[in-house]
Design a protein around this motif. Sequence first.
Motif, PDB file in Angstrom:
ATOM      1  N   LEU A 190      10.338 -59.770 122.062  1.00 33.27           N
ATOM      2  CA  LEU A 190      10.529 -59.237 123.320  1.00 33.27           C
ATOM      3  C   LEU A 190      11.766 -58.262 123.692  1.00 33.27           C
ATOM      4  CD1 LEU A 190       9.818 -58.923 126.438  1.00 33.27           C
ATOM      5  CD2 LEU A 190      11.157 -60.874 126.851  1.00 33.27           C
ATOM      6  N   ALA A 191      12.806 -58.664 122.728  1.00 33.98           N
ATOM      7  CA  ALA A 191      14.191 -57.906 122.739  1.00 33.98           C
ATOM      8  C   ALA A 191      13.718 -56.717 121.690  1.00 33.98           C
ATOM      9  CB  ALA A 191      15.238 -58.859 121.887  1.00 33.98           C
ATOM     10  N   ASN A 192      12.984 -56.908 120.611  1.00 32.37           N
ATOM     11  CA  ASN A 192      12.974 -55.918 119.614  1.00 32.37           C
ATOM     12  C   ASN A 192      11.977 -54.788 120.131  1.00 32.37           C
ATOM     13  OD1 ASN A 192      14.108 -56.332 116.735  1.00 32.37           O
ATOM     14  ND2 ASN A 192      13.473 -58.106 117.500  1.00 32.37           N
ATOM     15  N   LEU A 193      10.949 -55.204 120.913  1.00 31.82           N
ATOM     16  CA  LEU A 193      10.106 -54.320 121.503  1.00 31.82           C
ATOM     17  C   LEU A 193      10.643 -53.554 122.724  1.00 31.82           C
ATOM     18  CD1 LEU A 193       7.091 -53.573 121.242  1.00 31.82           C
ATOM     19  CD2 LEU A 193       6.552 -55.216 122.830  1.00 31.82           C
ATOM     20  N   SER A 194      11.431 -54.107 123.471  1.00 33.65           N
ATOM     21  CA  SER A 194      12.261 -53.538 124.529  1.00 33.65           C
ATOM     22  C   SER A 194      13.123 -52.223 124.034  1.00 33.65           C
ATOM     23  CB  SER A 194      13.168 -54.555 125.373  1.00 33.65           C
ATOM     24  OG  SER A 194      12.184 -55.303 126.116  1.00 33.65           O
ATOM     25  N   SER A 195      13.809 -52.702 122.929  1.00 35.22           N
ATOM     26  CA  SER A 195      14.743 -51.882 122.128  1.00 35.22           C
ATOM     27  C   SER A 195      14.119 -50.519 121.598  1.00 35.22           C
ATOM     28  CB  SER A 195      15.423 -52.263 121.061  1.00 35.22           C
ATOM     29  OG  SER A 195      16.231 -53.604 121.615  1.00 35.22           O
ATOM     30  N   SER A 196      12.848 -50.793 121.263  1.00 39.10           N
ATOM     31  CA  SER A 196      12.025 -49.672 120.771  1.00 39.10           C
ATOM     32  C   SER A 196      11.579 -48.888 121.574  1.00 39.10           C
ATOM     33  CB  SER A 196      10.754 -50.137 119.817  1.00 39.10           C
ATOM     34  OG  SER A 196       9.930 -50.741 120.598  1.00 39.10           O
ATOM     35  N   ILE A 197      11.217 -49.453 122.996  1.00 38.17           N
ATOM     36  CA  ILE A 197      10.476 -48.725 123.783  1.00 38.17           C
ATOM     37  C   ILE A 197      11.599 -47.843 124.528  1.00 38.17           C
ATOM     38  CG2 ILE A 197       9.838 -48.872 126.492  1.00 38.17           C
ATOM     39  CD1 ILE A 197       8.096 -51.212 125.560  1.00 38.17           C
ATOM     40  N   LEU A 198      12.976 -48.375 124.667  1.00 33.12           N
ATOM     41  CA  LEU A 198      14.153 -47.476 125.081  1.00 33.12           C
ATOM     42  C   LEU A 198      14.441 -46.417 124.398  1.00 33.12           C
ATOM     43  CD1 LEU A 198      16.233 -50.502 126.790  1.00 33.12           C
ATOM     44  CD2 LEU A 198      15.032 -48.778 128.066  1.00 33.12           C
ATOM     45  N   ALA A 199      14.162 -46.549 123.065  1.00 37.09           N
ATOM     46  CA  ALA A 199      14.699 -45.672 121.927  1.00 37.09           C
ATOM     47  C   ALA A 199      13.371 -44.837 121.829  1.00 37.09           C
ATOM     48  CB  ALA A 199      14.910 -46.219 120.477  1.00 37.09           C
ATOM     49  N   GLY A 200      12.331 -44.763 122.226  1.00 38.01           N
ATOM     50  CA  GLY A 200      11.334 -43.725 122.361  1.00 38.01           C
ATOM     51  C   GLY A 200      10.563 -43.899 120.914  1.00 38.01           C
ATOM     52  N   LYS A 201      10.463 -44.968 120.081  1.00 34.55           N
ATOM     53  CA  LYS A 201      10.168 -45.324 119.011  1.00 34.55           C
ATOM     54  C   LYS A 201       8.824 -45.996 118.872  1.00 34.55           C
ATOM     55  CE  LYS A 201      14.611 -45.283 116.525  1.00 34.55           C
ATOM     56  NZ  LYS A 201      15.372 -45.844 115.707  1.00 34.55           N
ATOM     57  N   SER A 202       8.560 -46.297 120.440  1.00 35.28           N
ATOM     58  CA  SER A 202       7.218 -47.210 120.396  1.00 35.28           C
ATOM     59  C   SER A 202       5.986 -46.289 121.088  1.00 35.28           C
ATOM     60  CB  SER A 202       7.355 -48.343 121.290  1.00 35.28           C
ATOM     61  OG  SER A 202       6.467 -49.137 121.448  1.00 35.28           O
ATOM     62  N   LYS A 203       4.719 -46.493 120.572  1.00 35.93           N
ATOM     63  CA  LYS A 203       3.620 -45.869 121.282  1.00 35.93           C
ATOM     64  C   LYS A 203       3.616 -46.002 122.859  1.00 35.93           C
ATOM     65  CE  LYS A 203       0.666 -44.927 117.477  1.00 35.93           C
ATOM     66  NZ  LYS A 203      -0.712 -44.955 116.693  1.00 35.93           N
ATOM     67  N   SER A 204       3.755 -47.695 123.250  1.00 39.39           N
ATOM     68  CA  SER A 204       3.905 -47.879 124.505  1.00 39.39           C
ATOM     69  C   SER A 204       5.114 -47.458 125.292  1.00 39.39           C
ATOM     70  CB  SER A 204       3.821 -49.350 124.713  1.00 39.39           C
ATOM     71  OG  SER A 204       4.686 -49.939 124.182  1.00 39.39           O
ATOM     72  N   GLU A 205       5.204 -46.923 126.534  1.00 42.48           N
ATOM     73  CA  GLU A 205       6.378 -46.452 127.232  1.00 42.48           C
ATOM     74  C   GLU A 205       6.780 -47.690 128.180  1.00 42.48           C
ATOM     75  OE1 GLU A 205       5.849 -42.882 128.732  1.00 42.48           O
ATOM     76  OE2 GLU A 205       5.171 -41.908 126.757  1.00 42.48           O
ATOM     77  N   GLY A 206       6.027 -48.640 128.512  1.00 44.30           N
ATOM     78  CA  GLY A 206       6.275 -49.790 129.457  1.00 44.30           C
ATOM     79  C   GLY A 206       6.018 -51.295 128.748  1.00 44.30           C
ATOM     80  N   LEU A 207       6.631 -52.411 129.677  1.00 46.70           N
ATOM     81  CA  LEU A 207       6.212 -53.616 128.981  1.00 46.70           C
ATOM     82  C   LEU A 207       6.152 -54.235 130.327  1.00 46.70           C
ATOM     83  CD1 LEU A 207       6.237 -55.959 126.985  1.00 46.70           C
ATOM     84  CD2 LEU A 207       8.724 -56.083 127.289  1.00 46.70           C
ATOM     85  N   VAL A 208       5.088 -55.080 130.412  1.00 47.86           N
ATOM     86  CA  VAL A 208       4.499 -55.992 131.466  1.00 47.86           C
ATOM     87  C   VAL A 208       4.733 -57.178 130.998  1.00 47.86           C
ATOM     88  CG1 VAL A 208       2.699 -56.899 133.124  1.00 47.86           C
ATOM     89  CG2 VAL A 208       2.955 -54.147 132.452  1.00 47.86           C
ATOM     90  N   LEU A 209       5.586 -58.209 131.484  1.00 46.72           N
ATOM     91  CA  LEU A 209       5.974 -59.412 131.149  1.00 46.72           C
ATOM     92  C   LEU A 209       5.172 -60.317 132.280  1.00 46.72           C
ATOM     93  CD1 LEU A 209       7.397 -61.595 129.496  1.00 46.72           C
ATOM     94  CD2 LEU A 209       9.371 -61.307 130.594  1.00 46.72           C
TER      95      LEU A 209
END
Length: 374
Positions: free
Chosen positions: A41-60
């Motif tokens: 969760l922490a790593n995926l959130s960091s990548s979303i904020l940095a724009g390095k993920s294909k997803s632009e949001g996270l639903v928990l």
Amino acid sequence: MADSIFRKLRDGGEEGELAPALTIEETVASPFALDVSCYLLANLSSSILAGKSKSEGLVLVTFSRSPSFYLQFLKQKGIVVSSSSKWIRVLDCYTDPLGWIDQPSTVVTEGSSLVKLCKTVSDLKKLFSSIIEVGREMVGDGKTRFSVAIDSVSELLRHSSMPLVSGLLTDLRSHAQVSSLFWSLNTDLHQEKVTNALEYISTMKANLEPLCPSSDGKRNALENLFLVHQDFGKGRFHVRFKLRKGRVRVMSEEYHVDQMGINFSPISSVESVIAATKSLLPKVHFNLQLSEKERVEKEKVVLPFEHQDHGKSTEIYDGRRTLADGKTEATPLSSGELHTDVVSSGKGGEIIYFRDSDDEHPDSDEDPDDDLDI
């Protein structure tokens, strides 16, 4: 190896393919699936904020912990989560999963605008609609994608049947806007068919193995109690990746849980192969491998056709008695007496052969029974 899981979830699936899904399995002996989920969760959130993920949001989707627990965890990891954050939403299935609370609490907490309360957990069609609706509030209705994290499918199975839960996860994977999906499961709480069904849906499976497995019986329980307590937060982390064309890749590494969270470290190549092999072996009531004592005894066995001269010169016996092997020559068979040298050490016997005549060749193909009238 945990980073490999994170990269799979971060990159998501290709357009037109099902989203990658991860099952994190824990047991009573190693109950650290929540720590692994928080790590991802922490790593995926960091990548979303940095724009390095294909997803632009996270639903928990929370079942086992309150939303404030996860928001506080992200804050401790240095990830800014405020009421104005547009990259994360929390679907609260923990506070009132059965809808028994008529008047929810009016206390405004930090990040409360990011949380949506779900009171119909048993209705999985409404739950699916709520997850998609919350995700679209972040990224819109276009081709922008978001990731979904479910902290405990075991809690969800308390409110619904396995076929319905399996259908929910499959629908989430096949949705065009879902980039990746992961959940945790306590295998000790469910039958094997439930575990197999969830493993079939997922493209990755991670399981936590304790460093000192607990004893099945009570005989050695006290002997292992100290070791289990000392190594409780340590163990092996095994991951199975489903590749294309039916291939499977298994990877292993060590984990250590402390107050700061879970940490992963690589293990040596030999130990990695042994750990991966043991994880694939079926659970049976007999040994599939030799013990150290059995291995030593096996190496001592001399094979029948192995060279056994022990440093002596090798001679091929041609059927004749020679004086080199004994001090006296054997008495002819016609005398009716058979005299042999004592060459046996008491371990077994020997076969003594006397040729009929010197005209007989040692390797003659003549049938010795040709002169018989049968």
